[in-house]
Design a protein around this motif. Structure first.
Motif, PDB file in Angstrom:
ATOM      1  N   UNK A 176       0.859  -1.239  -0.093  1.00  0.00           N
ATOM      2  CA  UNK A 176       0.010   0.055  -0.045  1.00  0.00           C
ATOM      3  C   UNK A 176       0.836   1.255  -0.041  1.00  0.00           C
ATOM      4  N   UNK A 177       1.853   1.340   0.912  1.00  0.00           N
ATOM      5  CA  UNK A 177       2.618   2.325   0.990  1.00  0.00           C
ATOM      6  C   UNK A 177       3.300   2.770  -0.665  1.00  0.00           C
ATOM      7  N   UNK A 178       3.698   1.602  -1.120  1.00  0.00           N
ATOM      8  CA  UNK A 178       4.240   1.714  -2.751  1.00  0.00           C
ATOM      9  C   UNK A 178       3.509   2.470  -3.556  1.00  0.00           C
ATOM     10  N   UNK A 179       2.131   1.810  -3.327  1.00  0.00           N
ATOM     11  CA  UNK A 179       1.153   2.273  -4.317  1.00  0.00           C
ATOM     12  C   UNK A 179       0.656   3.759  -4.195  1.00  0.00           C
ATOM     13  N   UNK A 180       0.540   4.296  -2.747  1.00  0.00           N
ATOM     14  CA  UNK A 180      -0.180   5.466  -2.824  1.00  0.00           C
ATOM     15  C   UNK A 180       0.621   6.578  -2.122  1.00  0.00           C
ATOM     16  N   UNK A 181       1.786   6.128  -1.346  1.00  0.00           N
ATOM     17  CA  UNK A 181       2.611   7.262  -0.590  1.00  0.00           C
ATOM     18  C   UNK A 181       3.856   7.568  -1.200  1.00  0.00           C
ATOM     19  N   UNK A 182       4.632   8.665  -0.620  1.00  0.00           N
ATOM     20  CA  UNK A 182       5.987   8.841  -1.320  1.00  0.00           C
ATOM     21  C   UNK A 182       7.070   8.483  -0.522  1.00  0.00           C
ATOM     22  N   UNK A 183       6.744   7.685   0.419  1.00  0.00           N
ATOM     23  CA  UNK A 183       7.805   6.785   0.992  1.00  0.00           C
ATOM     24  C   UNK A 183       7.415   6.091   2.187  1.00  0.00           C
ATOM     25  N   UNK A 184       8.076   5.123   2.438  1.00  0.00           N
ATOM     26  CA  UNK A 184       7.885   4.118   3.746  1.00  0.00           C
ATOM     27  C   UNK A 184       8.855   4.303   4.900  1.00  0.00           C
ATOM     28  N   UNK A 185       8.229   4.295   6.130  1.00  0.00           N
ATOM     29  CA  UNK A 185       9.018   4.461   7.143  1.00  0.00           C
ATOM     30  C   UNK A 185       9.082   3.122   7.857  1.00  0.00           C
ATOM     31  N   UNK A 213      10.243   2.745  -9.024  1.00  0.00           N
ATOM     32  CA  UNK A 213      10.609   2.876  -7.726  1.00  0.00           C
ATOM     33  C   UNK A 213      11.382   4.086  -7.378  1.00  0.00           C
ATOM     34  N   UNK A 214      11.853   4.483  -8.342  1.00  0.00           N
ATOM     35  CA  UNK A 214      12.703   5.703  -8.413  1.00  0.00           C
ATOM     36  C   UNK A 214      11.858   6.702  -7.956  1.00  0.00           C
ATOM     37  N   UNK A 215      12.303   7.723  -7.149  1.00  0.00           N
ATOM     38  CA  UNK A 215      11.502   8.802  -6.297  1.00  0.00           C
ATOM     39  C   UNK A 215      10.856   8.504  -5.076  1.00  0.00           C
ATOM     40  N   UNK A 216      10.737   6.980  -4.876  1.00  0.00           N
ATOM     41  CA  UNK A 216      10.038   6.636  -3.558  1.00  0.00           C
ATOM     42  C   UNK A 216      11.231   6.570  -2.350  1.00  0.00           C
ATOM     43  N   UNK A 217      10.898   7.001  -1.424  1.00  0.00           N
ATOM     44  CA  UNK A 217      12.046   6.904  -0.409  1.00  0.00           C
ATOM     45  C   UNK A 217      11.548   5.741   0.709  1.00  0.00           C
ATOM     46  N   UNK A 218      12.527   5.013   0.850  1.00  0.00           N
ATOM     47  CA  UNK A 218      12.854   3.902   1.973  1.00  0.00           C
ATOM     48  C   UNK A 218      13.440   4.543   3.255  1.00  0.00           C
ATOM     49  N   UNK A 219      12.810   4.855   4.136  1.00  0.00           N
ATOM     50  CA  UNK A 219      13.502   5.370   5.541  1.00  0.00           C
ATOM     51  C   UNK A 219      13.585   4.357   6.568  1.00  0.00           C
ATOM     52  N   UNK A 220      14.554   3.530   6.625  1.00  0.00           N
ATOM     53  CA  UNK A 220      14.592   2.761   7.793  1.00  0.00           C
ATOM     54  C   UNK A 220      15.193   3.520   9.005  1.00  0.00           C
TER      55      UNK A 220
END
Length: 282
Positions: A176-185, A213-220
């Motif tokens: 869902x995060x990948x589909x509708x958000x700008x990033x995932x925490x 995927x480019x432009x999508x932030x993965x913030x661990x």
């Protein structure tokens, strides 16, 4: 889902979580230091102390460049209209530096503290974000099942580019995060889980939305400490992490995250108080 290779090699920015601790004044000084050191962003958790959106307002007023974000606000603590209105106001005040991190939280928090219920977390997150996004774009919000509103911003310019991140651990929430958000925490995710689960599931969500995927932030979020005494750092970390494993979402997911052996070790060497320690990343 089988792991897939992703050709995209993202740029890496450095951010940090700065809680207010005992002193908001001291926390603001740490944020100013982070900005001077070149950090790209600073985040605040949302627990039982100072309210996170108010705190990032204080951080924004004390700085000029660093992004300020929530990591994260539980969606059940306020309506989507109030969330969008508050985020838009702080974004205007900060000169466009807000990242709105949203999460489901946990039933002990939502039911015990706020008197609300988590019924269908993924569906409810989708509905909530769609309403927030529409309001930030200056559009009529879509009809919802849990949240019904006709709210539109008035006297405040829309903020369509305000980034929305979703806190996620489970495959469904990651998609869902990948589909509708700008990033995932992320929280409590070891590198292999990020590689083998997070990236493929987020990528599947992006593909479902027709996006790269480019432009999508993965913030661990990665706990770290610069110390001379490693055992002292371990003791502190054990004390801070133990309460997370008492929460249902983490108990259900820790095997997938590769944390099961560490979980047992933490239990054997338990330190500090029992009970909820403040996680709101789902």
């Amino acid at each position: 889902m089988a792991a897939r290779r992703v050709a995209y090699a993202p740029a890496v920015a450095t951010g940090c979580f700065i809680s207010t601790g005992r002193s908001l004044e001291e926390a603001i000084e740490r944020v100013k230091l982070a900005e001077s050191l070149g950090y790209e962003s600073v985040y605040v958790t949302h627990i039982a102390g100072r309210e996170s959106l108010t705190v990032i307002t204080a951080y924004a007023l004390a700085t000029s460049r660093i992004r300020v974000g929530t990591g994260v606000v539980p969606i059940y603590t306020r309506t989507p209209a109030t969330m969008a209105q508050t985020a838009a106001t702080i974004d205007e005040l900060s000169g466009g530096r807000v990242t709105l991190g949203l999460g489901v939280s946990h039933r002990p928090v939502i039911e015990g503290w706020h008197g609300q219920t988590i019924d269908r977390p993924v569906a409810e997150m989708r509905e909530y974000v769609s309403i927030v996004r529409a309001i930030l774009r200056g559009e009529d919000p879509p009809a919802g099942e849990k949240w019904r509103t006709g709210f539109r911003l008035a006297g405040l310019e829309p903020r369509p580019s305000l980034p929305v991140y979703i806190a996620a651990l489970s495959p469904a929430m990651l998609r869902l995060a990948g589909e509708i958000a700008d990033g995932v925490l992320l929280w409590l995710c070891i590198p292999s889980y990020v590689r083998d689960v997070v990236i493929p599931e987020v990528t599947a969500g992006r593909e479902r939305a027709g996006l790269a995927l480019e432009g999508f932030d993965v913030a661990p979020a990665v706990p770290a400490a610069l110390v001379e005494d490693h055992e002292d750092a371990y003791r502190t970390m054990r004390r801070d992490l133990i309460p997370y494993f008492g929460l249902p979402f983490y108990r259900g997911d820790d095997r997938a995250h590769g944390l099961r052996s560490g979980h047992r070790g933490l239990r054997r060497r338990r330190r500090g108080p029992r009970g909820y320690g403040g996680s709101d990343l789902r």
